[in-house]
Every structure is written in structure tokens, then in C-alpha cells.
Motif scaffolding. Sequence first.
Motif, short mmCIF file in Angstrom:
data_model
loop_
_atom_site.label_atom_id
_atom_site.label_comp_id
_atom_site.label_asym_id
_atom_site.label_seq_id
_atom_site.Cartn_x
_atom_site.Cartn_y
_atom_site.Cartn_z
N GLN A 37 -22.48 -0.71 -114.43
CA GLN A 37 -21.25 0.07 -114.33
C GLN A 37 -21.16 0.86 -113.03
OE1 GLN A 37 -20.12 2.25 -117.90
NE2 GLN A 37 -21.27 0.82 -119.20
N SER A 90 -16.52 -9.03 -110.63
CA SER A 90 -16.22 -7.72 -110.06
C SER A 90 -14.89 -7.78 -109.33
CB SER A 90 -17.33 -7.29 -109.10
OG SER A 90 -18.60 -7.37 -109.72
N SER A 109 -11.60 -10.24 -105.58
CA SER A 109 -12.28 -10.52 -106.85
C SER A 109 -13.46 -11.46 -106.61
CB SER A 109 -11.32 -11.13 -107.86
OG SER A 109 -10.73 -12.32 -107.36
N ASN A 114 -14.90 -1.92 -109.00
CA ASN A 114 -15.62 -1.94 -110.28
C ASN A 114 -16.57 -3.13 -110.30
OD1 ASN A 114 -16.30 -1.32 -112.98
ND2 ASN A 114 -14.88 -2.89 -113.70
N VAL A 115 -17.87 -2.83 -110.46
CA VAL A 115 -18.92 -3.86 -110.57
C VAL A 115 -19.66 -3.61 -111.88
CG1 VAL A 115 -20.95 -4.92 -109.53
CG2 VAL A 115 -19.17 -3.92 -108.07
N SER A 144 -18.88 1.97 -109.99
CA SER A 144 -17.46 2.13 -109.67
C SER A 144 -17.33 3.02 -108.45
CB SER A 144 -16.69 2.74 -110.85
OG SER A 144 -17.19 4.03 -111.16
N ILE A 146 -24.65 -11.30 -110.23
CA ILE A 146 -23.61 -10.28 -110.29
C ILE A 146 -22.55 -10.72 -111.27
CG2 ILE A 146 -21.91 -8.96 -108.96
CD1 ILE A 146 -23.51 -9.50 -106.47
N SER A 147 -22.11 -9.82 -112.14
CA SER A 147 -21.05 -10.13 -113.08
C SER A 147 -19.70 -10.07 -112.37
CB SER A 147 -21.08 -9.14 -114.25
OG SER A 147 -20.87 -7.82 -113.79
#
Length: 270
Positions: A196, A161, A140, A178-179, A198, A158-159
Motif C-alpha cells: 500500500q 499500479s 498504468s 497508488n502501488v 501511495s 509488482i501488482s
Amino acid sequence: MKYTSQNVLIISMNQLKKYGAIGGAVALVLCWPLAVGHIGQKVIEDGVAQLNNEGVTAEIVSYDRSYLSSVVETRYQVQDPILKEQLEVDGLPTELVVKSDISHGLMSLTANSVLKNFPDFPLLLKTVTQLNGNTEFELSLDSWSYQGSDDQTVSMSISPSVATGTATVLGQVSFQLNVPSVQLDFENGEQLVINQVSAKGEGKQENGFWLGEQSASMKQFSILDQNHDSLFDIDTIGYTFKSSLNAESDRIDTQHIFDMTQLTYPEALS
């Protein structure tokens, strides 16, 4: 009931056997974490040794094993000269030191691992390794942003992920990634926005070849100008890769599939 000396002796022997069995069970329970720690260390040492190849070397720097837990540090270094030089030019690390805090369970080892030489990088790897070496993992990344130096004016964010999956001692791997979003900001005000992302896959590596299936998709890929107007857009793009061993012809059969919903290039339309 009348007790003879022989009866008393039999009862005493039975009690001693019972107490001995109880004592043996207690001793086994008390010693088991030590056994798990010892077996686990062997599993980890073998796993790290298998990561060595021509491009990257891996080694255990220290292994501090105690009764219920262990602390392990491993080092990973890029050896490929071309890749190493490019990473250095881009100001990226060529060596990572991973610190792992391990708990000894009854049948498995649970570990939380972080980058020791980059303590501010919010990356956490959680693993559960069975005594046979099979591992479940969750990697993570918390919200993260990077600001380049004066010579590197690109900034990136970056959010949160996450990647999850399993890896077996036979080399079988499955994963999901998943990012939600990635954004790059350039000095001239332009932006690259990705949403989005993946990916998933399942297979194994044999003789340097990946055998199995993996796929990746991206909902949005956009390049924006200084006024946040679109310069280039891709809406929903996907890629699938399949490979298998054809035993009859002794060759690897591969299949590549690309698909895209829409591509927009406003400048080309004007």
C-alpha cells in the motif's frame, strides 16, 4: 404574389449566401482535424524540447501525421555519466523509445503510449492534451515480474499500479500514485515486502526547485527470513515535503515531516 426580376435576383442572392455559409461550415468541419493535427504537432514538439536537460535528452524520432490521427516516436536518453554507468552496471536501460498513437479531436489530442524497445513491459500512458498544451495523464502498470540473470539473482514482482494527474504549460503539476504491493525475493530465501504505497503532490518547478507540497505513505515494510519470519517491520510510515518561495528574503523555505506508527526489530529485542 407577383415576382419581378429584381425579386428573383434578391432571392437567388440570399440562397447563394445561405449555400455559401453552409459550404463554408462544412469545409471548416472537414479541415478542422487537419488543423488540430498541425497545432497538436507543434504542442508536442515544444513539450519534448522542454524535457531536455543536463541529465536526459529527448527528441522526436518520427512524426507521421494523417487526417484523423498521428503516430509519433520519441527517444529519451540518459546523459549523466555517473547515472548512466550505474544503470548499465545494474543491467537497466539508458535509452527509452516511446511510441504514441494519437487521435485528433475537436479541441484536444488523445494518445496511448507504450515503450517500443520494451514491448513486453506492461506500461501504458494515456494522455489528453488540449490545444493550449495542458495535459491530463494516466500511467498504468499491469502485473509485472522480473527475474534477474545468473549474476543478478534478485526477482521482483509488482501488482497493478496507477498514477494520474495533470500538467499545464505553465509548469503546474498535480499527481496521485497508488502501488498496492511490491515483493523482492533474494537467492538466500529472504524477502522484502512493501504494501500500500501511495503518493500525491501539487506544485511547479522553478529554476530547478520544486515549489509546492507532496506526500508519500507506506502501510507496511517488512524483511522476512527464509522461514518467512520477520527480521524487520515498519507499520505505516509517511513523509511530507513542502516548499515555497519567500519573496521578501529571496529564498526557498522548506519543511520535511516524517511520521511512523511502529517499528519492530525482533533480533534487537532478543
